[in-house]
Write a protein that holds these residues in place. Structure first.
Motif, short mmCIF file in Angstrom:
data_model
loop_
_atom_site.label_atom_id
_atom_site.label_comp_id
_atom_site.label_asym_id
_atom_site.label_seq_id
_atom_site.Cartn_x
_atom_site.Cartn_y
_atom_site.Cartn_z
N ALA A 169 -5.08 -7.99 -3.37
CA ALA A 169 -5.44 -6.81 -2.59
C ALA A 169 -4.84 -6.88 -1.19
N ALA A 170 -4.86 -8.07 -0.59
CA ALA A 170 -4.30 -8.24 0.75
C ALA A 170 -2.80 -8.00 0.75
N ILE A 171 -2.12 -8.48 -0.28
CA ILE A 171 -0.67 -8.27 -0.39
C ILE A 171 -0.36 -6.78 -0.55
N LEU A 172 -1.10 -6.09 -1.43
CA LEU A 172 -0.86 -4.67 -1.64
C LEU A 172 -1.13 -3.86 -0.38
N THR A 173 -2.21 -4.18 0.33
CA THR A 173 -2.52 -3.46 1.56
C THR A 173 -1.44 -3.68 2.61
N SER A 174 -1.01 -4.92 2.76
CA SER A 174 0.02 -5.23 3.74
C SER A 174 1.34 -4.56 3.39
N ALA A 175 1.69 -4.58 2.12
CA ALA A 175 2.94 -3.94 1.69
C ALA A 175 2.87 -2.44 1.94
N ARG A 176 1.76 -1.84 1.60
CA ARG A 176 1.62 -0.39 1.81
C ARG A 176 1.79 -0.05 3.29
N GLU A 177 1.15 -0.80 4.18
CA GLU A 177 1.25 -0.52 5.60
C GLU A 177 2.68 -0.68 6.11
N LEU A 178 3.34 -1.74 5.67
CA LEU A 178 4.71 -1.98 6.12
C LEU A 178 5.69 -0.96 5.56
N PHE A 179 5.55 -0.63 4.28
CA PHE A 179 6.46 0.35 3.68
C PHE A 179 6.33 1.71 4.38
N ASP A 228 1.45 2.67 -7.85
CA ASP A 228 0.51 2.84 -8.96
C ASP A 228 -0.93 2.74 -8.48
N GLU A 229 -1.19 1.83 -7.53
CA GLU A 229 -2.55 1.69 -7.02
C GLU A 229 -3.01 2.97 -6.31
N VAL A 230 -2.12 3.54 -5.50
CA VAL A 230 -2.44 4.80 -4.83
C VAL A 230 -2.67 5.90 -5.86
N GLY A 231 -1.81 5.95 -6.87
CA GLY A 231 -1.96 6.95 -7.91
C GLY A 231 -3.26 6.81 -8.67
N GLN A 232 -3.67 5.57 -8.95
CA GLN A 232 -4.93 5.35 -9.66
C GLN A 232 -6.11 5.82 -8.83
N THR A 233 -6.04 5.62 -7.52
CA THR A 233 -7.11 6.08 -6.64
C THR A 233 -7.23 7.60 -6.67
N THR A 291 -1.18 11.45 1.11
CA THR A 291 -0.10 11.41 2.10
C THR A 291 0.83 10.24 1.83
N THR A 292 0.26 9.09 1.49
CA THR A 292 1.07 7.92 1.17
C THR A 292 1.96 8.18 -0.02
N VAL A 306 7.40 9.17 -2.23
CA VAL A 306 8.29 10.01 -3.04
C VAL A 306 9.45 10.53 -2.18
N ASN A 307 9.15 10.88 -0.92
CA ASN A 307 10.17 11.46 -0.05
C ASN A 307 11.11 10.42 0.55
N THR A 308 10.61 9.20 0.79
CA THR A 308 11.42 8.22 1.52
C THR A 308 11.91 7.06 0.66
#
Length: 209
Positions: A16-26, A66-71, A115-116, A121-123
């Motif tokens: 979860a920490a890796i996914l959160t960090s990756a999402r924020e950085l991306f 995928d995690e964002v999509g599942q949410t 929004t994420t 999708v756009n970037t």
């Protein structure tokens, strides 16, 4: 000595920490400018751990997507259940569809997750799976189609093609609102509700039994 249960919890926390960090950085730095080293540092894990969990940066992006999509899918399913499950009275159909739509505009379309998803999708579309390979691409529409089919079984709608009905509903409600206003938060913009109501009524003129 840690038990198996403790190790599983620790592993889930690291993932979860890796996914959160990756999402924020991306989102802040962009996919191309983000490094696995930076993700690892932000998540407070080793670079090796990131590779062990996800293999490479592109797979990590897919996992975040995928995690964002599942949410978002969970939000759609929960809202469908809360507003449209068990309907039998024709008089309740229009207000229930309006309530479903209004909740989606605020709980989903104005959410950080939506929004994420749109920003990815756009970037970073070149790094995402092809739409045909994304398990969640059609899932919200399919979930809505299933609910419309249930309403047809209850005698409230005439739905020859449930998925097409879902596409029509989205176009007439959320689609019109986003196209006209550029946003769809009914709590922030009083123009949203009239568009939603008229969209629901247009849908019912076509699909009400």
């Amino acid at each position: 000595m840690p038990t198996e249960k403790t190790l599983r919890a620790g592993s889930a926390q690291k993932r979860a920490a890796i996914l959160t960090s990756a999402r924020e950085l991306f989102l802040t730095e962009g996919f191309d400018r983000s490094s696995v080293d930076a993700v690892a540092a932000r998540a407070q894990v080793s670079k090796r751990t990131v590779y062990d969990y996800f293999g490479d940066k592109q797979t990590l992006l897919h996992a975040v997507f995928d995690e964002v999509g599942q949410t978002l899918l969970a939000t759609v399913r929960r809202t469908l259940t809360d507003t449209l499950e068990g309907l039998t009275d024709p008089a309740e159909l229009e207000p229930a569809l309006v309530e479903f739509s209004m909740r989606i505009t605020t709980d989903m379309l104005d959410s950080a997750e939506y929004t994420t998803l749109q920003r990815f999708v756009n970037t970073a579309s070149g790094h995402l799976p092809h739409p045909d390979d994304r398990a969640l691409t059609n899932a919200p529409e399919e979930a809505m189609g299933e609910r419309f089919a249930a309403l047809a079984e209850a005698g409230l709608l005439e739905v020859p093609d449930p998925r097409l009905a879902a596409d029509h509903f989205i176009a007439l409600t959320f689609g019109v609102t986003l196209s006209r206003l550029g946003a769809a938060n009914a709590e922030k913009d009083s123009r949203v509700r009239p568009l939603i109501v008229e969209g629901v009524r247009a849908f019912l003129r076509a699909y009400r039994r």
